[in-house]
Design a protein around this motif. Structure first.
Motif, PDB file in Angstrom:
ATOM      1  N   ALA A   1       3.764   5.851  -5.450  1.00 47.02           N
ATOM      2  CA  ALA A   1       3.900   5.850  -6.908  1.00 47.02           C
ATOM      3  C   ALA A   1       2.674   6.437  -7.605  1.00 47.02           C
ATOM      4  O   ALA A   1       2.679   6.584  -8.831  1.00 47.02           O
ATOM      5  CB  ALA A   1       4.148   4.424  -7.397  1.00 47.02           C
ATOM      6  N   GLY A   2       1.622   6.751  -6.842  1.00 44.47           N
ATOM      7  CA  GLY A   2       0.420   7.319  -7.439  1.00 44.47           C
ATOM      8  C   GLY A   2      -0.458   6.316  -8.164  1.00 44.47           C
ATOM      9  O   GLY A   2      -1.301   6.689  -8.975  1.00 44.47           O
ATOM     10  N   ARG A   3      -0.253   5.034  -7.876  1.00 45.39           N
ATOM     11  CA  ARG A   3      -1.035   3.994  -8.554  1.00 45.39           C
ATOM     12  C   ARG A   3      -2.205   3.481  -7.723  1.00 45.39           C
ATOM     13  O   ARG A   3      -2.959   2.645  -8.181  1.00 45.39           O
ATOM     14  CB  ARG A   3      -0.126   2.817  -8.916  1.00 45.39           C
ATOM     15  N   LEU A   4      -2.343   3.980  -6.508  1.00 47.14           N
ATOM     16  CA  LEU A   4      -3.405   3.519  -5.621  1.00 47.14           C
ATOM     17  C   LEU A   4      -4.425   4.641  -5.467  1.00 47.14           C
ATOM     18  O   LEU A   4      -4.111   5.702  -4.925  1.00 47.14           O
ATOM     19  CB  LEU A   4      -2.823   3.137  -4.252  1.00 47.14           C
ATOM     20  N   PRO A   5      -5.652   4.451  -5.962  1.00 50.98           N
ATOM     21  CA  PRO A   5      -6.657   5.520  -5.853  1.00 50.98           C
ATOM     22  C   PRO A   5      -6.930   5.885  -4.398  1.00 50.98           C
ATOM     23  O   PRO A   5      -6.871   5.023  -3.509  1.00 50.98           O
ATOM     24  CB  PRO A   5      -7.907   4.910  -6.493  1.00 50.98           C
TER      25      PRO A   5
ATOM     26  N   TYR B   1      -4.977  -2.386  -0.661  1.00 49.61           N
ATOM     27  CA  TYR B   1      -4.791  -3.820  -0.841  1.00 49.61           C
ATOM     28  C   TYR B   1      -4.999  -4.459   0.528  1.00 49.61           C
ATOM     29  O   TYR B   1      -4.483  -3.958   1.534  1.00 49.61           O
ATOM     30  CB  TYR B   1      -3.393  -4.128  -1.368  1.00 49.61           C
TER      31      TYR B   1
ATOM     32  N   GLU C   1       2.557   1.661  -3.504  1.00 47.86           N
ATOM     33  CA  GLU C   1       1.593   2.020  -4.539  1.00 47.86           C
ATOM     34  C   GLU C   1       1.027   3.425  -4.328  1.00 47.86           C
ATOM     35  O   GLU C   1       0.766   4.138  -5.295  1.00 47.86           O
ATOM     36  CB  GLU C   1       0.467   0.982  -4.606  1.00 47.86           C
ATOM     37  N   GLN C   2       0.848   3.846  -3.081  1.00 46.46           N
ATOM     38  CA  GLN C   2       0.402   5.215  -2.815  1.00 46.46           C
ATOM     39  C   GLN C   2       1.470   6.209  -3.245  1.00 46.46           C
ATOM     40  O   GLN C   2       1.178   7.209  -3.897  1.00 46.46           O
ATOM     41  CB  GLN C   2       0.071   5.389  -1.331  1.00 46.46           C
TER      42      GLN C   2
ATOM     43  N   ASN D   1       0.828  -1.211   0.000  1.00 45.49           N
ATOM     44  CA  ASN D   1       0.000   0.000   0.000  1.00 45.49           C
ATOM     45  C   ASN D   1       0.857   1.253   0.000  1.00 45.49           C
ATOM     46  O   ASN D   1       0.582   2.209  -0.727  1.00 45.49           O
ATOM     47  CB  ASN D   1      -0.961  -0.004   1.192  1.00 45.49           C
TER      48      ASN D   1
END
Length: 181
Positions: A31-35, A40, A28-29, A25
């Protein structure tokens, strides 16, 4: 055990899974890939069974019997009239068996999968998307594994382990969902 990137993760505790998810999490946060508002997670027991059943009403997502041509388990102990088959005595690559109707592979067999929930007895009556209790001694695992009989692979079958348990037939599946504030 074979070191193969196509096999499910195994010998991982519920606690290990939580560390992995926290790191995933965060990565991904960053990297800007987690809305926003999404994470997860390990699925709840109810979410896991819903995904496993994939809209079916049979004992397994493919029907009411199990042979080891349908999933990786102790094939010498099939279920519901299924044919006796090989006992591979190890995990297999993911997707060696047909996916369920929603495209999920290995929901039945290969490794038991941790769920988020603590074990509790089911309450009476119909429930929609129930969640387990806030605490307990055992976490629920679902799906059966290569070690066990066909009966362990039933969509509704539940088993438990302590959160620190690590076994060669125990892993996890990552879920993705909106988290309410």
């Amino acid at each position: 055990w074979p070191n193969n990137d196509d096999r499910p993760v195994e010998k991982v505790s519920w606690e290990d899974a939580q560390v992995f998810l926290s790191r995933l999490n965060s990565i991904e946060q960053t990297a800007g890939r987690l809305p926003n508002g999404w994470k997860y997670v390990l699925p709840t027991e109810a979410e896991w069974e819903y995904a496993c059943r994939a809209g079916t009403s049979t004992i397994f997502s493919w029907g009411n019997s199990a042979s080891s041509t349908q999933a990786n388990f102790k094939g010498t102990d099939p279920y519901g009239g299924g044919a006796t088959g090989p006992n591979l005595q190890q995990t297999t690559d993911v997707d060696q068996y047909a996916a369920n109707p929603w495209g999920f592979h290995d929901m039945h067999g290969n490794v038991w999968e941790w769920t988020f929930d603590w074990k509790a007895n089911y309450p009476g009556g119909a429930l929609t998307n129930p969640e387990g209790p806030a605490s307990g001694s055992y976490r629920v695992r679902r799906g059966g594994s290569w070690v066990g009989p066909g009966a362990d692979l039933r969509s509704a079958k539940r088993n438990v382990s302590t959160p620190g348990s690590r076994h060669g037939n125990l892993g996890f599946r990552v879920g993705f969902k909106a988290i309410s504030p």
